[in-house]
Write a protein that holds these residues in place. Structure first.
Motif, PDB file in Angstrom:
ATOM      1  N   THR A  95       1.913   9.563  -5.514  1.00  0.00           N
ATOM      2  CA  THR A  95       2.557  10.851  -5.229  1.00  0.00           C
ATOM      3  C   THR A  95       3.462  11.271  -6.375  1.00  0.00           C
ATOM      4  OG1 THR A  95       2.502  10.366  -2.847  1.00  0.00           O
ATOM      5  CG2 THR A  95       4.011  12.092  -3.596  1.00  0.00           C
ATOM      6  N   ILE A  96       4.207  10.307  -6.919  1.00  0.00           N
ATOM      7  CA  ILE A  96       5.088  10.611  -8.051  1.00  0.00           C
ATOM      8  C   ILE A  96       4.280  11.095  -9.248  1.00  0.00           C
ATOM      9  CG2 ILE A  96       6.679   9.608  -9.740  1.00  0.00           C
ATOM     10  CD1 ILE A  96       7.633   7.720  -7.497  1.00  0.00           C
ATOM     11  N   LEU A  97       3.192  10.404  -9.545  1.00  0.00           N
ATOM     12  CA  LEU A  97       2.372  10.783 -10.692  1.00  0.00           C
ATOM     13  C   LEU A  97       1.695  12.139 -10.479  1.00  0.00           C
ATOM     14  CD1 LEU A  97       0.742   7.330 -11.568  1.00  0.00           C
ATOM     15  CD2 LEU A  97       2.704   8.432 -12.644  1.00  0.00           C
ATOM     16  N   GLU A 130      12.505  -5.509  -8.353  1.00  0.00           N
ATOM     17  CA  GLU A 130      12.687  -6.411  -9.480  1.00  0.00           C
ATOM     18  C   GLU A 130      12.957  -5.627 -10.764  1.00  0.00           C
ATOM     19  OE1 GLU A 130      10.062  -6.201  -7.601  1.00  0.00           O
ATOM     20  OE2 GLU A 130      10.020  -8.018  -6.352  1.00  0.00           O
ATOM     21  N   MET A 131      12.243  -4.524 -10.952  1.00  0.00           N
ATOM     22  CA  MET A 131      12.434  -3.727 -12.153  1.00  0.00           C
ATOM     23  C   MET A 131      13.800  -3.043 -12.161  1.00  0.00           C
ATOM     24  SD  MET A 131       9.854  -4.251 -13.997  1.00  0.00           S
ATOM     25  CE  MET A 131      10.283  -3.040 -15.241  1.00  0.00           C
ATOM     26  N   ARG A 132      14.294  -2.656 -10.969  1.00  0.00           N
ATOM     27  CA  ARG A 132      15.624  -2.059 -10.909  1.00  0.00           C
ATOM     28  C   ARG A 132      16.678  -3.041 -11.365  1.00  0.00           C
ATOM     29  NH1 ARG A 132      14.056   0.283  -5.847  1.00  0.00           N
ATOM     30  NH2 ARG A 132      15.227  -1.322  -4.754  1.00  0.00           N
ATOM     31  N   ALA A 133      16.533  -4.281 -10.937  1.00  0.00           N
ATOM     32  CA  ALA A 133      17.510  -5.290 -11.339  1.00  0.00           C
ATOM     33  C   ALA A 133      17.435  -5.565 -12.835  1.00  0.00           C
ATOM     34  CB  ALA A 133      17.284  -6.583 -10.548  1.00  0.00           C
ATOM     35  N   GLY A 164      10.057   6.333 -15.187  1.00  0.00           N
ATOM     36  CA  GLY A 164      11.267   5.666 -14.719  1.00  0.00           C
ATOM     37  C   GLY A 164      11.336   5.596 -13.211  1.00  0.00           C
ATOM     38  N   THR A 165      10.891   6.668 -12.528  1.00  0.00           N
ATOM     39  CA  THR A 165      10.891   6.669 -11.062  1.00  0.00           C
ATOM     40  C   THR A 165       9.895   5.666 -10.512  1.00  0.00           C
ATOM     41  OG1 THR A 165      11.468   9.029 -11.108  1.00  0.00           O
ATOM     42  CG2 THR A 165      10.688   8.135  -9.021  1.00  0.00           C
ATOM     43  N   VAL A 166       8.729   5.582 -11.169  1.00  0.00           N
ATOM     44  CA  VAL A 166       7.729   4.591 -10.747  1.00  0.00           C
ATOM     45  C   VAL A 166       8.279   3.182 -10.891  1.00  0.00           C
ATOM     46  CG1 VAL A 166       5.508   3.571 -11.349  1.00  0.00           C
ATOM     47  CG2 VAL A 166       5.727   6.055 -11.169  1.00  0.00           C
ATOM     48  N   LEU A 167       8.908   2.900 -12.017  1.00  0.00           N
ATOM     49  CA  LEU A 167       9.473   1.558 -12.217  1.00  0.00           C
ATOM     50  C   LEU A 167      10.599   1.280 -11.226  1.00  0.00           C
ATOM     51  CD1 LEU A 167       9.583   1.365 -16.125  1.00  0.00           C
ATOM     52  CD2 LEU A 167       7.940   0.297 -14.580  1.00  0.00           C
ATOM     53  N   ALA A 168      11.335   2.320 -10.848  1.00  0.00           N
ATOM     54  CA  ALA A 168      12.452   2.133  -9.918  1.00  0.00           C
ATOM     55  C   ALA A 168      11.977   1.801  -8.512  1.00  0.00           C
ATOM     56  CB  ALA A 168      13.321   3.386  -9.892  1.00  0.00           C
ATOM     57  N   THR A 169      10.683   2.029  -8.205  1.00  0.00           N
ATOM     58  CA  THR A 169      10.181   1.669  -6.878  1.00  0.00           C
ATOM     59  C   THR A 169      10.034   0.163  -6.705  1.00  0.00           C
ATOM     60  OG1 THR A 169       7.863   1.863  -7.607  1.00  0.00           O
ATOM     61  CG2 THR A 169       8.927   3.855  -6.724  1.00  0.00           C
ATOM     62  N   LEU A 221       0.827  -1.201   0.000  1.00  0.00           N
ATOM     63  CA  LEU A 221       0.000   0.000   0.000  1.00  0.00           C
ATOM     64  C   LEU A 221       0.867   1.259   0.000  1.00  0.00           C
ATOM     65  CD1 LEU A 221      -2.820   1.263   0.139  1.00  0.00           C
ATOM     66  CD2 LEU A 221      -2.677   1.126   2.649  1.00  0.00           C
ATOM     67  N   SER A 222       1.933   1.215   0.783  1.00  0.00           N
ATOM     68  CA  SER A 222       2.833   2.363   0.830  1.00  0.00           C
ATOM     69  C   SER A 222       3.465   2.633  -0.535  1.00  0.00           C
ATOM     70  CB  SER A 222       3.920   2.130   1.881  1.00  0.00           C
ATOM     71  OG  SER A 222       4.818   3.217   1.929  1.00  0.00           O
ATOM     72  N   ARG A 223       3.782   1.560  -1.254  1.00  0.00           N
ATOM     73  CA  ARG A 223       4.340   1.729  -2.591  1.00  0.00           C
ATOM     74  C   ARG A 223       3.307   2.340  -3.538  1.00  0.00           C
ATOM     75  NH1 ARG A 223       6.914  -3.514  -4.853  1.00  0.00           N
ATOM     76  NH2 ARG A 223       8.406  -2.958  -3.221  1.00  0.00           N
ATOM     77  N   MET A 224       2.053   1.946  -3.370  1.00  0.00           N
ATOM     78  CA  MET A 224       1.007   2.531  -4.199  1.00  0.00           C
ATOM     79  C   MET A 224       0.876   4.029  -3.926  1.00  0.00           C
ATOM     80  SD  MET A 224      -1.909  -0.440  -4.054  1.00  0.00           S
ATOM     81  CE  MET A 224      -3.054   0.571  -4.974  1.00  0.00           C
ATOM     82  N   PHE A 225       0.955   4.398  -2.646  1.00  0.00           N
ATOM     83  CA  PHE A 225       0.916   5.824  -2.307  1.00  0.00           C
ATOM     84  C   PHE A 225       2.114   6.562  -2.906  1.00  0.00           C
ATOM     85  CE2 PHE A 225      -1.955   4.785   1.387  1.00  0.00           C
ATOM     86  CZ  PHE A 225      -2.993   5.606   0.975  1.00  0.00           C
TER      87      PHE A 225
END
Length: 350
Positions: A90-92, A154-157, A146-151, A82-86
Motif C-alpha cells: 500500500t505504501i509503495l 528491528e529496523m526502527r531500533a 523510510g516508511t517501509v523500513l519503519a514497519t 502478510l498484513s505487513r506485506m499488504f
C-alpha cells in the motif's frame, strides 16, 4: 450471503471478489464523474489518464487487504507477516500514485508558464521547475523507503541507534562533501543560481550545443551534430563556460574574408547590405563591413551582422559567406586572394 462462513477459504475468496468488485465500482464511478467534469475542465481527463494505473494498483491492494483482514487469513499465525506485506504494498502503490499526481501538476505548471513567458525567463522557470520536480520525486521515494523500513521493529531500533551515533553522523557529513552528494548539491545550485537553463546555447569542452536536460547530478548538452555530451553538475559550478543566451537570444555574428588589396570596399559594403536586408535571418539591429587587418598580400575584411537567435545567426553567416564569394567571383575576380611572385635578374657583381 448469510450462508457464507467468512472464516474459511471459500469466504476469503468471496470476500476478495466482493472487495475487488466494490473497488472497481468505486473507480468506475470516479471515472464517470471525471468524464463529466472534463467536459468543462479539460485537464481532469489528463489527470485521470496519468494516475489510472497507480490508482488501480492502490485500490486493488487495499481492497484485497481488507478482504483478507475479515476472513480466514486474519486468524492464521502468519497473518501479521502478510498484513505487513499488504502495508508495504500500500505504501509503495500510494507513493506511485502521489508521484504521478506530482508529475502531472508540474507538467501543467510548465505548460502554463511556457504560454506566458518566452526567451530566457521561460528557460529559467522551466529549469527550476524541472529540478524541483525531480527533488520532490526523490523525496517521495526516500520517504516511501523510510516508511517501509519503519514497519519493521528491528529496523526502527537499528535506525534510531545509527542516527544517534556521532560516528555515523560524521560519516554522513563526510559523504556530503564527496562527489556524489556534492554533485547533487551542485545540481540544485545550477538550477536556482540561474547559471544555465534548459534550452541555453553553450560551448562546453569546445563543443557547441544546447542544454537539453538538467538532472540532479548531471547535465546533458545536445551537440549540433546530434551527439550528446553528459557533464556532471559540479562542472558548471567550478569551470567557466561560454553561453550565448544568458540574458537574451539575440546575438552578433562575424564572417572574415582574406581578400586582395584591390578589393573595392564600397561595392563590397553595398553588396553585403543588400544580402542581409534580403535575408529573413537578419533582425536589423546591427551590420558593418570593415577592413580589420592587412598582412602580406592580403587584407582581412570583417562582416558583422545581428540575428534574433543563434540558429538564425548560423544560417545568416553561411548565406553571407556564400553569396559574397559568388559575387566576388563574378563581378570582381581581381579581389580574390592571390600570391604575387616577382622574378627578375640579379645585378651582376662588380
Amino acid at each position: 450471503m448469510a450462508g457464507i462462513v467468512w472464516e474459511s477459504w471459500i469466504g476469503t475468496v468471496a470476500a476478495i471478489g466482493i472487495a475487488l468488485v466494490a473497488a472497481a465500482a468505486a473507480i468506475g464511478l470516479m471515472a464517470l464523474a471525471m468524464a463529466l467534469i472534463s467536459r468543462k475542465v479539460a485537464w481532469v481527463r489528463d489527470i485521470a489518464r496519468r494516475s489510472r494505473n497507480a490508482l488501480l494498483a492502490t485500490t486493488a491492494v487495499v481492497a484485497v487487504w481488507i478482504a483478507c483482514a475479515v476472513s480466514e487469513p486474519a486468524t492464521a499465525q502468519w497473518w501479521p507477516s502478510l498484513s505487513r506485506m499488504f502495508l508495504i504494498a500500500t505504501i509503495l502503490a500510494g507513493s506511485w500514485l502521489l508521484g504521478a499526481l506530482v508529475s502531472f501538476g508540474f507538467e501543467r505548471l510548465m505548460a502554463r508558464e511556457e504560454t506566458h513567458l518566452v526567451g530566457p525567463d521561460a528557460r529559467r522557470r522551466r529549469t527550476q521547475l524541472l529540478v524541483i520536480h525531480r527533488l520532490l520525486l526523490v523525496a517521495i521515494a526516500v520517504l516511501a523507503l523510510g516508511t517501509v523500513l519503519a514497519t519493521f521493529p528491528e529496523m526502527r531500533a537499528v535506525g534510531t541507534s545509527l542516527l544517534a551515533s556521532a560516528g555515523i553522523v560524521s560519516i554522513i557529513a563526510g559523504l556530503a562533501a564527496q562527489s556524489i552528494l556534492g554533485n547533487l548539491i551542485a545540481g540544485v545550485q545550477v538550477a536556482f543560481t540561474d547559471a544555465i537553463r534548459v534550452g541555453d546555447v553553450v560551448v562546453v569542452e569546445g563543443e557547441w550545443g544546447r542544454i537539453g536536460e538538467i538532472n540532479l547530478s548531471y547535465v546533458v548538452v545536445y551537440i549540433w551534430d546530434e551527439r550528446r555530451l553528459v557533464v556532471p553538475c559540479s562542472y558548471f559550478t567550478t569551470t567557466p563556460i561560454e553561453t550565448w543566451t544568458r540574458k537574451s537570444d539575440a546575438i552578433l555574428g562575424t564572417v572574415y574574408m582574406d581578400l586582395d588589396w584591390r578589393v573595392p570596399m564600397a561595392e563590397v559594403r553595398a553588396e553585403f547590405q543588400r544580402i542581409i536586408e534580403a535575408s529573413p535571418a537578419w533582425d536589423g539591429r546591427s551590420s558593418s563591413a570593415l577592413v580589420t587587418d592587412s598582412q602580406g598580400g592580403y587584407v582581412t575584411v570583417r562582416f558583422v551582422m545581428s540575428s534574433k537567435d543563434s540558429s538564425d545567426q548560423w544560417d545568416l553567416r553561411c548565406e553571407v559567406r556564400e553569396q559574397l564569394m559568388t559575387w566576388l567571383q563574378r563581378e570582381h575576380p581581381e579581389a580574390l586572394p592571390r600570391t604575387r611572385v616577382s622574378i627578375g635578374a640579379s645585378d651582376a657583381a662588380d
